[in-house]
Motif scaffolding. Structure first.
Motif, PDB file in Angstrom:
ATOM      1  N   ALA A   1      73.674  66.192 -95.656  1.00 49.69           N
ATOM      2  CA  ALA A   1      73.880  66.782 -97.105  1.00 49.69           C
ATOM      3  C   ALA A   1      73.349  65.961 -98.069  1.00 49.69           C
ATOM      4  O   ALA A   1      72.585  66.633 -99.276  1.00 49.69           O
ATOM      5  CB  ALA A   1      75.674  66.501 -96.994  1.00 49.69           C
ATOM      6  N   ALA A   2      73.158  64.630 -98.030  1.00 48.53           N
ATOM      7  CA  ALA A   2      72.383  63.856 -99.229  1.00 48.53           C
ATOM      8  C   ALA A   2      70.911  64.198 -98.895  1.00 48.53           C
ATOM      9  O   ALA A   2      70.176  64.265 -99.934  1.00 48.53           O
ATOM     10  CB  ALA A   2      72.654  62.431 -98.731  1.00 48.53           C
TER      11      ALA A   2
ATOM     12  N   ALA B   1      70.304  67.713-100.581  1.00 50.45           N
ATOM     13  CA  ALA B   1      70.611  67.686-102.058  1.00 50.45           C
ATOM     14  C   ALA B   1      69.242  66.970-102.458  1.00 50.45           C
ATOM     15  O   ALA B   1      68.934  67.572-103.726  1.00 50.45           O
ATOM     16  CB  ALA B   1      71.770  66.969-102.393  1.00 50.45           C
ATOM     17  N   SER B   2      68.836  66.077-102.108  1.00 50.65           N
ATOM     18  CA  SER B   2      67.829  65.291-102.568  1.00 50.65           C
ATOM     19  C   SER B   2      66.495  66.248-102.304  1.00 50.65           C
ATOM     20  O   SER B   2      65.549  66.370-103.535  1.00 50.65           O
ATOM     21  CB  SER B   2      67.472  64.062-101.751  1.00 50.65           C
ATOM     22  OG  SER B   2      68.464  63.060-101.959  1.00 50.65           O
TER      23      SER B   2
ATOM     24  N   PHE C   1      66.252  69.527-102.445  1.00 49.15           N
ATOM     25  CA  PHE C   1      66.474  70.593-103.246  1.00 49.15           C
ATOM     26  C   PHE C   1      66.209  70.247-104.556  1.00 49.15           C
ATOM     27  O   PHE C   1      65.718  70.832-105.694  1.00 49.15           O
ATOM     28  CB  PHE C   1      67.894  71.267-103.102  1.00 49.15           C
ATOM     29  CG  PHE C   1      68.056  72.512-104.061  1.00 49.15           C
ATOM     30  CD1 PHE C   1      67.342  73.643-103.632  1.00 49.15           C
ATOM     31  CD2 PHE C   1      68.772  72.599-105.374  1.00 49.15           C
ATOM     32  CE1 PHE C   1      67.405  74.963-104.419  1.00 49.15           C
ATOM     33  CE2 PHE C   1      68.825  73.599-106.028  1.00 49.15           C
ATOM     34  CZ  PHE C   1      68.098  74.882-105.741  1.00 49.15           C
ATOM     35  N   ALA C   2      66.607  68.849-105.163  1.00 54.21           N
ATOM     36  CA  ALA C   2      66.480  68.291-106.558  1.00 54.21           C
ATOM     37  C   ALA C   2      64.946  68.303-106.692  1.00 54.21           C
ATOM     38  O   ALA C   2      64.360  68.821-107.789  1.00 54.21           O
ATOM     39  CB  ALA C   2      67.088  67.111-106.667  1.00 54.21           C
TER      40      ALA C   2
ATOM     41  N   SER D   1      63.369  71.858-107.038  1.00 56.14           N
ATOM     42  CA  SER D   1      63.517  72.357-108.147  1.00 56.14           C
ATOM     43  C   SER D   1      62.918  71.957-109.348  1.00 56.14           C
ATOM     44  O   SER D   1      62.332  72.518-110.366  1.00 56.14           O
ATOM     45  CB  SER D   1      65.132  72.386-108.578  1.00 56.14           C
ATOM     46  OG  SER D   1      65.895  73.001-107.474  1.00 56.14           O
TER      47      SER D   1
END
Length: 83
Positions: free
Chosen positions: A23-24, A27-28, A30-31, A34
């Motif tokens: 999960a971490a 999320a990293s 995708f950040a 983006s």
């Protein structure tokens, strides 16, 4: 090494560690993805006026705040006629 020894003693923690790590990292990823997209501007020194380089043929994302609703006259006439 103490972390891996703890995991070997408590094997029930292994799925939790794997899921939290996945999960971490997701999320990293995708950040960073983006931030690299073309509609996100993070460099203000090399491109101080980004609105001058907008391509008019590409649809832009817009946000409407406090949108005013106005009735469509043709639709109102059809509604009155169908009653």
């Amino acid at each position: 090494m103490a972390f891996f020894q703890l995991l070997m003693k408590n094997k029930e923690l292994i799925p939790l560690v794997v899921l939290v790590t996945a999960a971490a990292s997701g999320a990293s990823w995708f950040a960073l993805y983006s931030l690299r997209k073309s509609d996100v501007i993070t460099d203000r020194k090399r491109n101080p006026e980004p609105w001058e380089t907008v391509d008019p043929t590409v649809p832009q994302k817009l946000l409407t705040i406090n949108q005013q609703w106005k009735p469509i006259e043709e639709l109102q006439m059809v509604r009155k006629a169908s009653k």
